[in-house]
Design an enzyme around this catalytic site. Structure first.
Site, short mmCIF file in Angstrom:
data_model
loop_
_atom_site.label_atom_id
_atom_site.label_comp_id
_atom_site.label_asym_id
_atom_site.label_seq_id
_atom_site.Cartn_x
_atom_site.Cartn_y
_atom_site.Cartn_z
N ASP A 43 0.86 -1.17 0.21
CA ASP A 43 0.00 -0.07 0.02
C ASP A 43 0.77 1.16 -0.23
O ASP A 43 1.57 1.59 0.95
CB ASP A 43 -0.77 0.01 1.02
CG ASP A 43 -2.07 0.95 1.23
OD1 ASP A 43 -1.95 1.98 0.41
OD2 ASP A 43 -2.73 1.28 2.39
N GLU A 56 -1.99 -1.33 -3.69
CA GLU A 56 -2.94 -0.54 -3.22
C GLU A 56 -2.63 1.02 -3.24
O GLU A 56 -1.52 1.28 -2.90
CB GLU A 56 -3.27 -0.88 -1.67
CG GLU A 56 -4.46 0.11 -1.14
CD GLU A 56 -4.67 -0.52 0.02
OE1 GLU A 56 -4.78 -1.66 0.59
OE2 GLU A 56 -5.11 0.35 0.96
N GLU A 72 -10.11 3.67 -0.89
CA GLU A 72 -10.61 4.16 0.43
C GLU A 72 -11.03 5.57 0.42
O GLU A 72 -11.44 6.34 1.23
CB GLU A 72 -9.42 3.82 1.41
CG GLU A 72 -8.19 4.44 1.14
CD GLU A 72 -7.10 4.12 2.14
OE1 GLU A 72 -6.52 3.14 1.77
OE2 GLU A 72 -7.03 4.61 2.83
N HIS A 132 -11.97 -1.28 2.99
CA HIS A 132 -11.26 -0.74 3.83
C HIS A 132 -11.49 -0.30 5.14
O HIS A 132 -12.65 -0.39 5.26
CB HIS A 132 -10.95 0.79 3.28
CG HIS A 132 -10.00 1.52 3.88
ND1 HIS A 132 -10.42 2.37 4.90
CD2 HIS A 132 -8.51 1.59 4.07
CE1 HIS A 132 -9.36 3.05 5.54
NE2 HIS A 132 -8.23 2.63 4.93
#
Ligand code: CA
Length: 382
Positions: free
Chosen positions: A200, A226, A252, A302
Site C-alpha cells: 500500500d 494499493e 478508500e 477498507h
C-alpha cells in the site's frame, strides 16, 4: 418509530510512539462517533472514518449543522429514503470526503437501529451472509524510528503477525522505489511463499515510479498494489493496470456509487476498497457492491477505525458475494488494523479478535456490539 436525537462524540488520543506513512506522521488517533436515539429507546451507533491526517471535527460539524436537521423526527426504518435526502441536500458542497463520511456514520447507526428493532444482526436484515467467519489480513508496517532500522523491524513485525495466526499482511510502502523493493523483498524472503503480501503506497507515487516499482515487485507474489498513485487519477490507474501484472486496488478515498461508477466504466482497477464508514454507509456500499459484481470487480472493504468501524466492515463482508462464486471462491478479506490505537478495542465491551486468521461476524442484534460509555467519556474532546 422516530429519531429524536443525534449526538456526535469526537474522540482523540495522542500516540505514545507516532508512526509515519507516505503522507506524513500520525501523532494522534481520532474518531467521530455518531449516536442516533429513537423515541422507542433503541439507540444506534455509527462512525465516520478519520484517515491518518483527517480532523474528526469536519464530519462532526456536518452531522451537527447539515444532517441532523434533515433526519430528526423521521422514521429510521426509512433508511434508504433518508440516505437520498442527506446526499441530495448536501450535494452542492458534499459528494465526496468528510460530508459522505458524516452521512455514512448516520446510515450505519440507522442500520444498527433497524437490526435491533427486528432483533437480527445487520447482515441478516440486509439479505443474509455469504460467510459468517471472515479471513483477516494484518495492516501495519508503518515507519516508527530511523529508516536504517526499518527492514529488521518489518521482519520482526511480519513474524509477530504470523504468530498471531494471520495468513496475510499489508506492507506500507511509498518510501522510495529502491527502498520499497529492498524492504518488500526482505519480508518475502523472511516469511517464505505461504503467506499473502499486499503493498500500500497511500498514493505516494507518480505513474512512472509506480510502473517501475510494480514491475520490480512482480517476482514477489504480491496479492495487490494499493493506492499506487493519486486516488483521483482514474486514467493513470487504467494505464498502470495494463502495464503491470499485480492486481490494482483503491477506493478508500472514493465515495458513493456515483464516484465508483467511473472506475468500473474505465476498467481501471481490479479490487475496490470502499470504507463502510466513509464511502456511504451500508445503504450505499450495498449499491457499490452490486455494481462491482456486475463489472466483475472484487470488493475488499477498507477498515481503519474503532470497533464500530470494524463491526460495520464485518457485516459488509458477510454480504459481499465472492468474485466469482465457485466451489473454491476468491473470498473478500477483512483489513485488521494492528497499528497503535489507544481506544480502538476499549470502545466496545467485547473487542474483536482474530482466531487462526479469521474473525467472526457479530451475531447480536444490529451491529452486535455494545459501547463502553466510560471510554467514550474518557477520550471525548467535544
Ligand atoms: Ca490503504
Amino acid at each position: 418509530m422516530k429519531i429524536v436525537e443525534i449526538r456526535t462524540h469526537i474522540l482523540a488520543a495522542p500516540l505514545a510512539v507516532p508512526f509515519a506513512f507516505s503522507q506524513g506522521w500520525v501523532r494522534t488517533r481520532a474518531a467521530m462517533i455518531t449516536e442516533v436515539v429513537t423515541d422507542e429507546g433503541i439507540v444506534g451507533w455509527g462512525e465516520a472514518l478519520c484517515q491518518g491526517l483527517q480532523p474528526p471535527e469536519i464530519a462532526a460539524a456536518t452531522v451537527e449543522y447539515a444532517l441532523k436537521p434533515l433526519v430528526i423526527g423521521k422514521d429510521p426504518l426509512d433508511v434508504e429514503v433518508l440516505w437520498d435526502i442527506m446526499y441530495n441536500q448536501t450535494k452542492d458542497y458534499g459528494q465526496k470526503g468528510a460530508v459522505i463520511g458524516a452521512i455514512s456514520s448516520i446510515d450505519v447507526a440507522l442500520w444498527d437501529i433497524i437490526g435491533k428493532y427486528h432483533n437480527l444482526p445487520v447482515y441478516k436484515v440486509m439479505g443474509g451472509a455469504h460467510r459468517t467467519n471472515v479471513k483477516a489480513y494484518a495492516t501495519g508496517f508503518y515507519r516508527r524510528g530511523e529508516e536504517s532500522e526499518l527492514r529488521s523491524a518489518w521482519i520482526e513485525e511480519a513474524k509477530a503477525h504470523i504468530d498471531a495466526g494471520f495468513m496475510g499482511m499489508k506492507l506500507k510502502i511509498g518510501l522510495g522505489v529502491k527502498e520499497d523493493i529492498k524492504n518488500v523483498g526482505a519480508v518475502r524472503e523472511a516469511i517464505g511463499p505461504d503467506y499473502q503480501i499486499m503493498v500500500d503506497a497511500n498514493h505516494g507515487y507518480n505513474l512512472c515510479d509506480a510502473k517501475k516499482l510494480g514491475l520490480a515487485l512482480e517476482s514477489y507474489d504480491i496479492s495487490w498494489f494499493e493506492e499506487p498513485i493519486a486516488p483521483e487519477d482514474i486514467g493513470g490507474y487504467r494505464e498502470l493496470r495494463q502495464a503491470i501484472s499485480i492486481p490494482l486496488a483503491c477506493g478508500e478515498n472514493e465515495f458513493t456509487r456515483i464516484g465508483f461508477k467511473d472506475w468500473f466504466v474505465a476498467r481501471a482497477v481490479d479490487i475496490i476498497q470502499p470504507n463502510t464508514c466513509q464511502s456511504g454507509g451500508f445503504t450505499e456500499c450495498r449499491r457499490i457492491s452490486a455494481m462491482a459484481s456486475a463489472w466483475g470487480v472484487s470488493y475488499n472493504p477498507h477498515c481503519w477505525g474503532t470497533g464500530i468501524g470494524l463491526a460495520a466492515a464485518l457485516h459488509m463482508l458477510a454480504i459481499i458475494p465472492p468474485n466469482p462464486i465457485s466451489i473454491y471462491p476468491n473470498e473478500p478479506m477483512l483489513e485488521f488494523d494492528r497499528s497503535a490505537h489507544p481506544f480502538r478495542n476499549e470502545l466496545i465491551t467485547k473487542p474483536f479478535k482474530a482466531k487462526d486468521g479469521y474473525v467472526a461476524v457479530p451475531e447480536g442484534p444490529g451491529l452486535g456490539i455494545e459501547i463502553n460509555r466510560e471510554v467514550l467519556q474518557k477520550y471525548r474532546i467535544n
